[in-house]
Design an enzyme around this catalytic site. Sequence first.
Site, PDB file in Angstrom:
ATOM      1  N   ASP A   1      71.849  98.217  87.025  1.00 53.00           N
ATOM      2  CA  ASP A   1      71.475  97.262  85.993  1.00 53.00           C
ATOM      3  C   ASP A   1      71.278  97.966  84.655  1.00 53.00           C
ATOM      4  O   ASP A   1      71.247  99.200  84.573  1.00 53.00           O
ATOM      5  CB  ASP A   1      70.180  96.545  86.382  1.00 53.00           C
ATOM      6  CG  ASP A   1      70.339  95.643  87.592  1.00 53.00           C
ATOM      7  OD1 ASP A   1      71.469  95.173  87.836  1.00 53.00           O
ATOM      8  OD2 ASP A   1      69.336  95.400  88.289  1.00 53.00           O
TER       9      ASP A   1
ATOM     10  N   TYR B   1      67.972 106.220  95.870  1.00 54.20           N
ATOM     11  CA  TYR B   1      67.411 106.123  94.529  1.00 54.20           C
ATOM     12  C   TYR B   1      66.065 106.845  94.473  1.00 54.20           C
ATOM     13  O   TYR B   1      65.384 106.997  95.487  1.00 54.20           O
ATOM     14  CB  TYR B   1      67.165 104.659  94.140  1.00 54.20           C
ATOM     15  CG  TYR B   1      68.395 103.861  93.792  1.00 54.20           C
ATOM     16  CD1 TYR B   1      68.777 103.682  92.461  1.00 54.20           C
ATOM     17  CD2 TYR B   1      69.161 103.260  94.782  1.00 54.20           C
ATOM     18  CE1 TYR B   1      69.890 102.928  92.128  1.00 54.20           C
ATOM     19  CE2 TYR B   1      70.281 102.502  94.458  1.00 54.20           C
ATOM     20  CZ  TYR B   1      70.640 102.342  93.129  1.00 54.20           C
ATOM     21  OH  TYR B   1      71.753 101.599  92.806  1.00 54.20           O
TER      22      TYR B   1
END
Length: 266
Positions: A53, A114
């Site tokens: 994003d 992540y």
Amino acid sequence: MSERLRLDVAYDGTDFAGWAVQPERRTVAGVLTAELVRLFGSADGLTVAGRTDAGVHATGQVCHVDVTPSAWDRLGDSVVRRLAGLLPGDVRVHSVVPAPEGFDARFSALWRRYEYRVTDDPWGASPLRRHDTLAWPRPLDLDALNAAAEGLLGEHDFAAYCRRKEHGTTIRMVQRLHWARAVDGVLVATVQADAFCQSMVRSLVGAMLTAGDGRRAVEWPGSLLTRRERASEVPVVGAHGLTLVEVAYPADGFAERAEATRRLRA
């Protein structure tokens, strides 16, 4: 006939509107595609392992692109150096190699990992790390964060933590989820799963932080897994603290893995 290339990419997401190409907006895919076309003459089907994003960073992103064999033969080992001269400073391509047969950067992946950085120092994030570290306004307890994380491990329907997409599933396998304090005092969450829904990591981190600062019970994040729709009370923390650090692939059988993933995601 085309040559499929694997690219290993890093970027600072601060000034990008995400990965995917968008009209009139600066995106990682848009910038990268433009320079690949300039270099190879054509670059088709740029596909990424994880579509990050706006504001999200990457140190271990992977993508593939198809170019003409003659262009690859002509440029070969010089591609990384040439891209370094063409790309802006907030995007780097570490490696460009011919992809194995059947390789698909998105669907052949086994998992994505992540990291999310948070500081609970009262003065906030270090000026040199303000673009990749979230400043949390309350003291955080490491043991409480990890207790909250335990309830989110495994295969579940993460609808409470996802933006649902039509014809898509919100069932995911979270293989690894834990917190640690680095030597500089920053808390780092490591989150690894077969795949992630949109905003899923930032929602998981937000829920765990409310348990880590004592406002919620450590069981609360896990209790939301019974929901079948987005939980509005879960805070979605800032994108700038999140970095994609690694994508893993099988040693072989890339096409078979891709086909199995497509069936699962459908």
